[in-house]
Design an enzyme around this catalytic site. Sequence first.
Site, PDB file in Angstrom:
ATOM      1  N   GLU A  13       0.705  -1.251   0.068  1.00 46.23           N
ATOM      2  CA  GLU A  13      -0.093  -0.032  -0.057  1.00 46.23           C
ATOM      3  C   GLU A  13       0.852   1.292  -0.172  1.00 46.23           C
ATOM      4  OE1 GLU A  13      -4.045  -1.529   2.270  1.00 46.23           O
ATOM      5  OE2 GLU A  13      -2.369  -0.783   3.631  1.00 46.23           O
ATOM      6  N   GLY A  79     -13.082  -3.679   1.913  1.00 54.87           N
ATOM      7  CA  GLY A  79     -13.959  -4.517   1.132  1.00 54.87           C
ATOM      8  C   GLY A  79     -15.529  -3.678   0.971  1.00 54.87           C
ATOM      9  N   ILE A 151     -13.364  -9.680   7.231  1.00 51.59           N
ATOM     10  CA  ILE A 151     -14.882  -9.888   6.646  1.00 51.59           C
ATOM     11  C   ILE A 151     -15.056 -10.712   5.329  1.00 51.59           C
ATOM     12  CG2 ILE A 151     -17.248  -9.025   6.449  1.00 51.59           C
ATOM     13  CD1 ILE A 151     -15.757  -8.498   9.361  1.00 51.59           C
ATOM     14  N   MET A 171      -9.412  -2.945   8.347  1.00 56.53           N
ATOM     15  CA  MET A 171      -9.031  -3.245   9.899  1.00 56.53           C
ATOM     16  C   MET A 171      -8.047  -2.214  10.563  1.00 56.53           C
ATOM     17  SD  MET A 171      -8.302  -7.191   8.878  1.00 56.53           S
ATOM     18  CE  MET A 171      -7.678  -7.681  10.615  1.00 56.53           C
ATOM     19  N   GLU A 172      -8.145  -0.873  10.042  1.00 58.40           N
ATOM     20  CA  GLU A 172      -7.168   0.134  10.762  1.00 58.40           C
ATOM     21  C   GLU A 172      -7.836   1.338  10.866  1.00 58.40           C
ATOM     22  OE1 GLU A 172      -5.103  -3.244   8.903  1.00 58.40           O
ATOM     23  OE2 GLU A 172      -6.142  -1.555   7.688  1.00 58.40           O
ATOM     24  N   ASP A 195     -12.584  -6.217  -2.766  1.00 60.02           N
ATOM     25  CA  ASP A 195     -13.312  -7.160  -2.593  1.00 60.02           C
ATOM     26  C   ASP A 195     -14.725  -6.913  -2.201  1.00 60.02           C
ATOM     27  OD1 ASP A 195     -13.444  -7.721   0.483  1.00 60.02           O
ATOM     28  OD2 ASP A 195     -11.301  -7.448   0.107  1.00 60.02           O
TER      29      ASP A 195
END
Length: 230
Positions: A13, A79, A151, A171-172, A195
């Site tokens: 990233e 996602g 997820i 997640m962050e 996704d």
Amino acid sequence: MKKIGIIGAMQVEIDLLINKVQNLTKFTYAGFPFYHGELFSNEIIITNSGVGKVNAAACTQLLIDQFSVYSIINTGIAGSLDEAVKIYDVVISSDVTHHDVRVEQKKNLFPFQETFQADKQLIELALQTCAYLKLNSTYHLGRIVSGESFIEDIEEKTRIVKNYAPACVEMEGSAIAQVAHINKVPFVIIRSISDNADENTTLDYKKYEEMAANQSAQIVLGMLSEMKWP
């Protein structure tokens, strides 16, 4: 020259950004790498926080304490949690919250925030950059939610959508946002969709991870090229 902090959870990233930085110097604090240099006449500190909210929070506080950054941009992948947000689309955070913390806890315990509002100036700059770049995808302004789990379960996805109506999940971001908020540092989260946070997530993620990560980084580069602080 004001310092701008850029956080990615994974090396993929931030690699594109690091490769553009001039006069690059690397520092390490508590195991986190920090890449310092200049980009488009801005002083830049780029860091890899690692995956998850605990890592992201620790890394963000170090970024603020060690480098006194003026603002923070979180770049990366996510996602989709909205049918209108397709794979390879971009989401710019209007606000950010934890999907794995009870609302009562967020309201009644420090820092007493159900959500964390992204900085209006950074939001506007991100939107203008997306429009200028003429992306081969759609960009959205919306809520981003974060939690300590990847997820890929439709029941969990349905619960999060029902409770928070978010554009995407990762997640962050909420941890970065919370630490930025308590330190009074402006922030924005930029996420490119890899996704749909469903049973096909693992396959989609592997296919689109690098492409989505690079698109998000390209938007950050565009923002930096236009940054003019008062």
